[in-house]
Motif scaffolding. Structure first.
Motif, PDB file in Angstrom:
ATOM      1  N   SER A  78      -5.080 -12.094  -6.158  1.00  0.00           N
ATOM      2  CA  SER A  78      -6.529 -12.276  -6.218  1.00  0.00           C
ATOM      3  C   SER A  78      -7.081 -13.271  -5.201  1.00  0.00           C
ATOM      4  CB  SER A  78      -6.937 -12.721  -7.622  1.00  0.00           C
ATOM      5  OG  SER A  78      -6.428 -14.014  -7.894  1.00  0.00           O
ATOM      6  N   GLY A 129      -7.315  -9.224 -11.294  1.00  0.00           N
ATOM      7  CA  GLY A 129      -7.879  -8.717 -12.535  1.00  0.00           C
ATOM      8  C   GLY A 129      -7.464  -9.478 -13.784  1.00  0.00           C
ATOM      9  N   SER A 135      -7.628 -12.220 -16.637  1.00  0.00           N
ATOM     10  CA  SER A 135      -8.712 -13.018 -17.201  1.00  0.00           C
ATOM     11  C   SER A 135      -8.152 -14.408 -17.466  1.00  0.00           C
ATOM     12  CB  SER A 135      -9.226 -12.393 -18.503  1.00  0.00           C
ATOM     13  OG  SER A 135      -8.172 -12.284 -19.427  1.00  0.00           O
ATOM     14  N   THR A 136      -8.240 -15.256 -16.439  1.00  0.00           N
ATOM     15  CA  THR A 136      -7.699 -16.608 -16.563  1.00  0.00           C
ATOM     16  C   THR A 136      -8.682 -17.492 -17.305  1.00  0.00           C
ATOM     17  OG1 THR A 136      -8.642 -17.243 -14.451  1.00  0.00           O
ATOM     18  CG2 THR A 136      -6.391 -16.430 -14.420  1.00  0.00           C
ATOM     19  N   MET A 174      -8.338 -19.977 -25.624  1.00  0.00           N
ATOM     20  CA  MET A 174      -8.379 -20.237 -24.183  1.00  0.00           C
ATOM     21  C   MET A 174      -7.753 -21.588 -23.846  1.00  0.00           C
ATOM     22  SD  MET A 174      -9.202 -17.943 -22.230  1.00  0.00           S
ATOM     23  CE  MET A 174     -10.235 -16.610 -21.711  1.00  0.00           C
ATOM     24  N   LYS A 200      -7.705 -21.143 -10.311  1.00  0.00           N
ATOM     25  CA  LYS A 200      -7.899 -20.228 -11.436  1.00  0.00           C
ATOM     26  C   LYS A 200      -7.843 -20.883 -12.802  1.00  0.00           C
ATOM     27  CE  LYS A 200      -7.140 -15.952 -10.912  1.00  0.00           C
ATOM     28  NZ  LYS A 200      -6.730 -14.582 -10.770  1.00  0.00           N
TER      29      LYS A 200
END
Length: 95
Positions: A29, A49, A51-52, A64, A94
Motif C-alpha cells: 500500500s 486494502g 483496515s489498519t 482496535m 499505518k
C-alpha cells in the motif's frame, strides 16, 4: 542525473524518508525511499486494502486498541531496526 534522483523518481516520492501511498500496486500500500547515512533503499510496505488501526481516535473501540497493540508487539523487533525496515514505516504510517 545522479543515481539518487533516479531512485526517488522511479518510486514517485518527493524526497528521502517521505512515504507515499501506492493505490495501484497489487500487494503493497505504500512506498518510501529510506535514507540513513550513506545507505539508500526503496521499501514497499503495508498490506493493500488492510483496515489498519490508524492513529488513536477518541472513543476508539477496544478491538482496535488491541489490534494496534498486537501489531506493535508482533513486529517490535523489526520496528527497532529503524528507517531501513518495512516494519518501522508500517508502524509509523499505518499504525
Amino acid at each position: 542525473m545522479s543515481k539518487k534522483d533516479q531512485r526517488l523518481e522511479r518510486a514517485g516520492v518527493s524526497g528521502f524518508n517521505k512515504p507515499k501511498r501506492t493505490p495501484k500496486h497489487p500487494k503493497k500500500s505504500h512506498v518510501v525511499v529510506a535514507k540513513e547515512g550513506d545507505k539508500i533503499k526503496t521499501i514497499r510496505f503495508g498490506e493493500q486494502g488492510a483496515s489498519t488501526a490508524g492513529k488513536p481516535k477518541e472513543g476508539e473501540s477496544d478491538r482496535m486498541k488491541k489490534k494496534r497493540a498486537s501489531f506493535k508487539a508482533r513486529h517490535r523487533k523489526n520496528i527497532k531496526k529503524g528507517k531501513m525496515s518495512a516494519a518501522y514505516w508500517a508502524n509509523k504510517v499505518k499504525w
